[in-house]
Design a protein around this motif. Sequence first.
Motif, PDB file in Angstrom:
ATOM      1  N   UNK A  30       0.830  -1.198   0.000  1.00 59.84           N
ATOM      2  CA  UNK A  30       0.000   0.000   0.000  1.00 59.84           C
ATOM      3  C   UNK A  30       0.867   1.253   0.000  1.00 59.84           C
ATOM      4  N   UNK A  31       1.943   1.236   0.790  1.00 59.32           N
ATOM      5  CA  UNK A  31       2.856   2.377   0.817  1.00 59.32           C
ATOM      6  C   UNK A  31       3.454   2.653  -0.559  1.00 59.32           C
ATOM      7  N   UNK A  32       3.588   1.588  -1.364  1.00 58.58           N
ATOM      8  CA  UNK A  32       4.148   1.726  -2.705  1.00 58.58           C
ATOM      9  C   UNK A  32       3.092   2.094  -3.744  1.00 58.58           C
ATOM     10  N   UNK A  33       1.832   2.207  -3.318  1.00 56.28           N
ATOM     11  CA  UNK A  33       0.777   2.640  -4.231  1.00 56.28           C
ATOM     12  C   UNK A  33      -0.004   1.523  -4.892  1.00 56.28           C
ATOM     13  N   UNK A  49      -7.421  -4.242  10.298  1.00 59.53           N
ATOM     14  CA  UNK A  49      -6.686  -3.931   9.072  1.00 59.53           C
ATOM     15  C   UNK A  49      -7.391  -2.825   8.283  1.00 59.53           C
ATOM     16  N   UNK A  50      -8.709  -2.907   8.204  1.00 60.15           N
ATOM     17  CA  UNK A  50      -9.462  -1.899   7.457  1.00 60.15           C
ATOM     18  C   UNK A  50      -9.251  -0.509   8.048  1.00 60.15           C
ATOM     19  N   UNK A  51      -9.178  -0.430   9.378  1.00 61.43           N
ATOM     20  CA  UNK A  51      -8.949   0.874  10.021  1.00 61.43           C
ATOM     21  C   UNK A  51      -7.595   1.450   9.645  1.00 61.43           C
ATOM     22  N   UNK A  56      -5.291   6.295   7.022  1.00 59.09           N
ATOM     23  CA  UNK A  56      -4.263   6.892   6.168  1.00 59.09           C
ATOM     24  C   UNK A  56      -4.830   7.387   4.848  1.00 59.09           C
ATOM     25  N   UNK A  57      -6.136   7.325   4.722  1.00 62.46           N
ATOM     26  CA  UNK A  57      -6.774   7.809   3.509  1.00 62.46           C
ATOM     27  C   UNK A  57      -6.486   6.952   2.288  1.00 62.46           C
ATOM     28  N   UNK A  58      -6.166   5.699   2.517  1.00 64.09           N
ATOM     29  CA  UNK A  58      -5.846   4.791   1.411  1.00 64.09           C
ATOM     30  C   UNK A  58      -7.118   4.152   0.855  1.00 64.09           C
ATOM     31  N   UNK A  59      -7.029   3.693  -0.382  1.00 63.94           N
ATOM     32  CA  UNK A  59      -8.122   2.927  -0.964  1.00 63.94           C
ATOM     33  C   UNK A  59      -8.342   1.665  -0.126  1.00 63.94           C
ATOM     34  N   UNK A  60      -9.594   1.385   0.198  1.00 63.43           N
ATOM     35  CA  UNK A  60      -9.901   0.182   0.975  1.00 63.43           C
ATOM     36  C   UNK A  60      -9.601  -1.055   0.145  1.00 63.43           C
ATOM     37  N   UNK A  61      -8.906  -2.022   0.705  1.00 65.97           N
ATOM     38  CA  UNK A  61      -8.694  -3.274  -0.022  1.00 65.97           C
ATOM     39  C   UNK A  61     -10.014  -4.001  -0.256  1.00 65.97           C
ATOM     40  N   UNK A  62      -9.988  -4.909  -1.199  1.00 67.43           N
ATOM     41  CA  UNK A  62     -11.068  -5.877  -1.346  1.00 67.43           C
ATOM     42  C   UNK A  62     -10.783  -6.990  -0.347  1.00 67.43           C
ATOM     43  N   UNK A  63     -11.591  -7.066   0.695  1.00 61.00           N
ATOM     44  CA  UNK A  63     -11.413  -8.109   1.706  1.00 61.00           C
ATOM     45  C   UNK A  63     -12.253  -9.317   1.319  1.00 61.00           C
ATOM     46  N   UNK A  64     -11.612 -10.491   1.239  1.00 60.77           N
ATOM     47  CA  UNK A  64     -12.328 -11.694   0.823  1.00 60.77           C
ATOM     48  C   UNK A  64     -12.150 -12.779   1.881  1.00 60.77           C
TER      49      UNK A  64
END
Length: 308
Positions: A30-33, A49-51, A56-64
């Motif tokens: 995520x830090x690498x974009x 993990x979602x928090x 950090x204002x990052x795109x939320x991952x797809x959690x599966x």
Amino acid sequence: MGETQDWRGKVAFVTGGVSGIGFGIARAFSDAGMRLALSYRDEERRATAARWFAERGREAPLFVPLDVTDRTRFAAVAQEIDAAFGRLDVLVNNAGVSVFGPTDEASHADYDWIMGVNFGGVANGLVALLPLVKRTGAGGHVVNVASMAAYLSGPQAGIYTASKFAVRGLTESLRYNLAPHGINCALVCPALTRTEAWGSALKRPDAFGDSGFAPADRATLEQFGTAFEAGMDPLEVGEKVLAGMSRGDALILTHPEFAEDFREIYETSIAALPDEPAPEARLAIERLRREAARAALAGKTIGLENLT
């Protein structure tokens, strides 16, 4: 590939990606974009993990949700990732269990559970996701997380060690198959890391309850877990994985403290070779094997006809 590789916008899937080394890798990515899909089994860890991403204002991952031994679910996850992103640049097979006990007392259930997760989970990930990685095209990466147990054995880790040796052999061989597609394949062997992997035995599925090992004792495991407090930060492991990927490394060793062990492995192996000449016919076959391996890494698809 150079260390300046631009990872922004690349899509990665990490199994077991919401805790431990998997979450360390996910944070480094995520830090690498990178954009992320992360598998999980524990809802509380998923929420934590979602928090981290939200704060950090990052795109939320797809959690599966995924049990890596469930092939039907793995196939569905592949479809979900394809539907969400339309591509997969990086596959990280990370999920595993750390379960120990004397191998001479192991039951079928012990073998089936540990091998099923640690090796079977990697195999299932490859079968389900490699088609999408290959479809995405050259520049992709497959990363299989093993352990220093892929090289080092011990009296309490026989099946665990066998599973990691298996991942090592699979990964080293797969590299030859993926090179002609322009896809890098790396084996990651972390060592002591600050995680809660020591508690795996407390989460044993009922289906594998008939263990030959002594019943898991929480106090004993917690004492064993104190060793993990001296471990490397999982984020540092993740950053070293990413650096190795950027270099196109085949082998990513994250911990520096094993020179003595590798020296002993090398010296013992050389000493075990018979001190006698080999027939020219056998030498010729081994030359062909080495040439085929080099050709595969250079991009040639190798068949049985190339080995004789």
